[in-house]
Design a protein around this motif. Structure first.
Motif, PDB file in Angstrom:
ATOM      1  N   ARG A  27     -35.573   3.485  60.996  1.00  0.00           N
ATOM      2  CA  ARG A  27     -36.003   2.566  61.558  1.00  0.00           C
ATOM      3  C   ARG A  27     -35.173   1.870  62.740  1.00  0.00           C
ATOM      4  O   ARG A  27     -33.899   2.326  62.897  1.00  0.00           O
ATOM      5  CB  ARG A  27     -35.927   1.360  60.401  1.00  0.00           C
ATOM      6  CG  ARG A  27     -37.150   1.668  59.305  1.00  0.00           C
ATOM      7  CD  ARG A  27     -37.041   0.650  58.330  1.00  0.00           C
ATOM      8  NE  ARG A  27     -36.966  -0.796  58.495  1.00  0.00           N
ATOM      9  CZ  ARG A  27     -37.150  -1.821  58.091  1.00  0.00           C
ATOM     10  NH1 ARG A  27     -36.431  -1.709  56.790  1.00  0.00           N
ATOM     11  NH2 ARG A  27     -37.029  -2.828  58.273  1.00  0.00           N
ATOM     12  N   GLU A  28     -35.750   1.303  63.497  1.00  0.00           N
ATOM     13  CA  GLU A  28     -35.133   0.703  64.702  1.00  0.00           C
ATOM     14  C   GLU A  28     -34.890  -0.694  64.959  1.00  0.00           C
ATOM     15  O   GLU A  28     -35.732  -1.364  64.320  1.00  0.00           O
ATOM     16  CB  GLU A  28     -35.946   1.295  66.137  1.00  0.00           C
ATOM     17  CG  GLU A  28     -36.089   2.609  66.373  1.00  0.00           C
ATOM     18  CD  GLU A  28     -36.746   3.015  67.555  1.00  0.00           C
ATOM     19  OE1 GLU A  28     -36.475   2.502  68.729  1.00  0.00           O
ATOM     20  OE2 GLU A  28     -37.618   3.912  67.502  1.00  0.00           O
ATOM     21  N   PHE A  29     -34.025  -0.941  65.506  1.00  0.00           N
ATOM     22  CA  PHE A  29     -33.829  -2.222  65.882  1.00  0.00           C
ATOM     23  C   PHE A  29     -34.254  -2.473  67.387  1.00  0.00           C
ATOM     24  O   PHE A  29     -33.897  -1.550  68.173  1.00  0.00           O
ATOM     25  CB  PHE A  29     -32.201  -2.704  66.128  1.00  0.00           C
ATOM     26  CG  PHE A  29     -31.504  -2.971  64.651  1.00  0.00           C
ATOM     27  CD1 PHE A  29     -31.681  -4.103  64.067  1.00  0.00           C
ATOM     28  CD2 PHE A  29     -31.018  -1.662  63.893  1.00  0.00           C
ATOM     29  CE1 PHE A  29     -30.916  -4.057  62.577  1.00  0.00           C
ATOM     30  CE2 PHE A  29     -30.322  -1.983  62.841  1.00  0.00           C
ATOM     31  CZ  PHE A  29     -30.175  -3.116  62.039  1.00  0.00           C
ATOM     32  N   ASN A  34     -39.644 -11.727  74.074  1.00  0.00           N
ATOM     33  CA  ASN A  34     -38.735 -12.967  73.902  1.00  0.00           C
ATOM     34  C   ASN A  34     -37.443 -12.695  73.886  1.00  0.00           C
ATOM     35  O   ASN A  34     -36.542 -13.826  73.727  1.00  0.00           O
ATOM     36  CB  ASN A  34     -39.333 -13.841  72.785  1.00  0.00           C
ATOM     37  CG  ASN A  34     -40.837 -13.999  72.805  1.00  0.00           C
ATOM     38  OD1 ASN A  34     -41.284 -14.172  74.021  1.00  0.00           O
ATOM     39  ND2 ASN A  34     -41.505 -13.989  71.769  1.00  0.00           N
ATOM     40  N   CYS A  35     -36.911 -11.344  74.182  1.00  0.00           N
ATOM     41  CA  CYS A  35     -35.350 -11.259  74.106  1.00  0.00           C
ATOM     42  C   CYS A  35     -34.880 -11.359  72.789  1.00  0.00           C
ATOM     43  O   CYS A  35     -33.701 -11.952  72.534  1.00  0.00           O
ATOM     44  CB  CYS A  35     -34.749 -11.914  75.177  1.00  0.00           C
ATOM     45  SG  CYS A  35     -35.382 -11.376  76.947  1.00  0.00           S
ATOM     46  N   GLU A  36     -35.620 -11.330  71.722  1.00  0.00           N
ATOM     47  CA  GLU A  36     -35.038 -11.305  70.224  1.00  0.00           C
ATOM     48  C   GLU A  36     -35.094 -10.041  69.778  1.00  0.00           C
ATOM     49  O   GLU A  36     -35.685  -9.132  69.704  1.00  0.00           O
ATOM     50  CB  GLU A  36     -36.202 -12.039  69.418  1.00  0.00           C
ATOM     51  CG  GLU A  36     -36.341 -13.516  70.019  1.00  0.00           C
ATOM     52  CD  GLU A  36     -37.664 -13.948  69.246  1.00  0.00           C
ATOM     53  OE1 GLU A  36     -37.457 -15.343  68.900  1.00  0.00           O
ATOM     54  OE2 GLU A  36     -38.436 -13.281  68.914  1.00  0.00           O
ATOM     55  N   MET A  37     -33.740  -9.819  69.252  1.00  0.00           N
ATOM     56  CA  MET A  37     -33.407  -8.400  68.468  1.00  0.00           C
ATOM     57  C   MET A  37     -33.892  -8.363  67.105  1.00  0.00           C
ATOM     58  O   MET A  37     -33.443  -9.107  66.305  1.00  0.00           O
ATOM     59  CB  MET A  37     -32.156  -8.302  68.412  1.00  0.00           C
ATOM     60  CG  MET A  37     -31.575  -6.757  67.989  1.00  0.00           C
ATOM     61  SD  MET A  37     -32.352  -5.564  68.975  1.00  0.00           S
ATOM     62  CE  MET A  37     -31.166  -5.693  70.587  1.00  0.00           C
ATOM     63  N   LYS A  38     -34.863  -7.577  66.696  1.00  0.00           N
ATOM     64  CA  LYS A  38     -35.568  -7.645  65.297  1.00  0.00           C
ATOM     65  C   LYS A  38     -35.041  -5.970  64.696  1.00  0.00           C
ATOM     66  O   LYS A  38     -35.503  -5.088  65.512  1.00  0.00           O
ATOM     67  CB  LYS A  38     -36.820  -7.866  65.323  1.00  0.00           C
ATOM     68  CG  LYS A  38     -36.860  -9.310  65.801  1.00  0.00           C
ATOM     69  CD  LYS A  38     -38.419  -9.887  65.576  1.00  0.00           C
ATOM     70  CE  LYS A  38     -38.616 -11.347  65.615  1.00  0.00           C
ATOM     71  NZ  LYS A  38     -40.116 -11.700  65.579  1.00  0.00           N
ATOM     72  N   SER A  42     -39.600  -6.266  60.380  1.00  0.00           N
ATOM     73  CA  SER A  42     -38.954  -7.390  59.864  1.00  0.00           C
ATOM     74  C   SER A  42     -39.138  -8.533  60.875  1.00  0.00           C
ATOM     75  O   SER A  42     -39.423  -8.318  61.966  1.00  0.00           O
ATOM     76  CB  SER A  42     -37.467  -7.223  59.704  1.00  0.00           C
ATOM     77  OG  SER A  42     -36.570  -8.185  59.563  1.00  0.00           O
ATOM     78  N   ASP A  43     -39.106  -9.717  60.232  1.00  0.00           N
ATOM     79  CA  ASP A  43     -39.212 -11.037  60.951  1.00  0.00           C
ATOM     80  C   ASP A  43     -37.738 -11.472  61.483  1.00  0.00           C
ATOM     81  O   ASP A  43     -37.686 -12.455  62.123  1.00  0.00           O
ATOM     82  CB  ASP A  43     -39.885 -12.113  60.431  1.00  0.00           C
ATOM     83  CG  ASP A  43     -41.563 -11.680  60.382  1.00  0.00           C
ATOM     84  OD1 ASP A  43     -42.064 -11.002  61.218  1.00  0.00           O
ATOM     85  OD2 ASP A  43     -42.159 -11.844  59.378  1.00  0.00           O
ATOM     86  N   LYS A  44     -36.759 -10.980  60.849  1.00  0.00           N
ATOM     87  CA  LYS A  44     -35.502 -11.412  61.235  1.00  0.00           C
ATOM     88  C   LYS A  44     -35.211 -11.420  62.380  1.00  0.00           C
ATOM     89  O   LYS A  44     -35.112 -10.179  63.083  1.00  0.00           O
ATOM     90  CB  LYS A  44     -34.647 -10.963  60.322  1.00  0.00           C
ATOM     91  CG  LYS A  44     -32.865 -11.210  60.474  1.00  0.00           C
ATOM     92  CD  LYS A  44     -31.990 -11.347  59.358  1.00  0.00           C
ATOM     93  CE  LYS A  44     -30.544 -11.740  59.674  1.00  0.00           C
ATOM     94  NZ  LYS A  44     -30.457 -12.854  60.333  1.00  0.00           N
ATOM     95  N   VAL A  45     -34.432 -12.432  63.047  1.00  0.00           N
ATOM     96  CA  VAL A  45     -33.950 -12.137  64.654  1.00  0.00           C
ATOM     97  C   VAL A  45     -32.419 -12.191  64.466  1.00  0.00           C
ATOM     98  O   VAL A  45     -31.771 -13.211  63.911  1.00  0.00           O
ATOM     99  CB  VAL A  45     -34.339 -13.402  65.258  1.00  0.00           C
ATOM    100  CG1 VAL A  45     -33.875 -13.598  66.770  1.00  0.00           C
ATOM    101  CG2 VAL A  45     -35.914 -13.608  65.443  1.00  0.00           C
ATOM    102  N   TYR A  46     -31.965 -11.356  64.975  1.00  0.00           N
ATOM    103  CA  TYR A  46     -30.160 -10.989  64.799  1.00  0.00           C
ATOM    104  C   TYR A  46     -29.455 -11.422  66.144  1.00  0.00           C
ATOM    105  O   TYR A  46     -30.034 -11.514  67.246  1.00  0.00           O
ATOM    106  CB  TYR A  46     -29.917  -9.571  64.744  1.00  0.00           C
ATOM    107  CG  TYR A  46     -30.487  -8.771  63.580  1.00  0.00           C
ATOM    108  CD1 TYR A  46     -29.744  -8.910  62.364  1.00  0.00           C
ATOM    109  CD2 TYR A  46     -31.672  -8.242  63.409  1.00  0.00           C
ATOM    110  CE1 TYR A  46     -29.924  -8.254  61.253  1.00  0.00           C
ATOM    111  CE2 TYR A  46     -32.180  -7.815  62.099  1.00  0.00           C
ATOM    112  CZ  TYR A  46     -31.276  -7.468  61.138  1.00  0.00           C
ATOM    113  OH  TYR A  46     -31.501  -7.109  59.850  1.00  0.00           O
ATOM    114  N   GLN A  47     -28.553 -12.028  65.863  1.00  0.00           N
ATOM    115  CA  GLN A  47     -27.325 -12.247  66.692  1.00  0.00           C
ATOM    116  C   GLN A  47     -26.406 -10.897  66.874  1.00  0.00           C
ATOM    117  O   GLN A  47     -26.339 -10.463  65.810  1.00  0.00           O
ATOM    118  CB  GLN A  47     -26.545 -13.704  66.202  1.00  0.00           C
ATOM    119  CG  GLN A  47     -27.391 -14.939  66.257  1.00  0.00           C
ATOM    120  CD  GLN A  47     -28.217 -14.861  67.725  1.00  0.00           C
ATOM    121  OE1 GLN A  47     -27.716 -14.773  68.566  1.00  0.00           O
ATOM    122  NE2 GLN A  47     -29.694 -15.347  67.634  1.00  0.00           N
ATOM    123  N   PRO A  48     -25.751 -10.660  67.935  1.00  0.00           N
ATOM    124  CA  PRO A  48     -24.855  -9.642  67.981  1.00  0.00           C
ATOM    125  C   PRO A  48     -23.771  -9.707  66.803  1.00  0.00           C
ATOM    126  O   PRO A  48     -23.530  -8.485  66.307  1.00  0.00           O
ATOM    127  CB  PRO A  48     -24.100  -9.785  69.496  1.00  0.00           C
ATOM    128  CG  PRO A  48     -25.223 -10.557  70.371  1.00  0.00           C
ATOM    129  CD  PRO A  48     -25.719 -11.392  69.146  1.00  0.00           C
TER     130      PRO A  48
END
Length: 116
Positions: A27-29, A34-38, A42-48
């Motif tokens: 799977r890929e991140f 919208n410049c959201e890393m997911k 998944s619907d989770k939006v990640y911070q670095p």
């Protein structure tokens, strides 16, 4: 992929991706528009700070600089592992500076587990 120690090791993006898939990493991140890393599916939006880079692989085309790519193996704070694939050089898969800025802020913890 630069490989001065052992020319028999994997040197193509497809070889590395196949081996990672065999180890359960397929799977890929991805950063959306919208410049959201997911994480894929998944619907989770990640911070670095919620990700860690475990390994970086760089690939360079023999005859065309447009063939440059980089693959990052990452894990999140829940233990999910995945990858980010990006071309580099003149072009990137992600326009603008947000992706580069996000990537620079992910902690790096190189893991020998992915030395193959």
């Amino acid at each position: 992929m630069e490989n001065p120690e052992n020319i028999d090791r994997m040197t193509t993006l497809s070889q590395v991706m196949k081996t990672l898939s065999e180890r359960g990493i397929h799977r890929e991140f991805r950063m959306n528009e919208n410049c959201e890393m997911k994480f894929e599916n998944s619907d989770k939006v990640y911070q670095p700070s919620e990700l860690t880079i475990l390994k970086t692989y760089r690939f360079e085309g023999d005859s065309n600089p447009d063939d440059n790519a980089v693959l990052y193996v990452l894990k999140d704070t829940a233990g999910n592992r995945g990858m980010i694939i990006d071309s580099y050089g003149a072009d990137s898969n992600y326009p603008g500076e947000k992706f580069d800025e996000f990537l620079r802020n992910i902690p790096i913890l190189e893991s020998d587990e992915f030395n193959f």
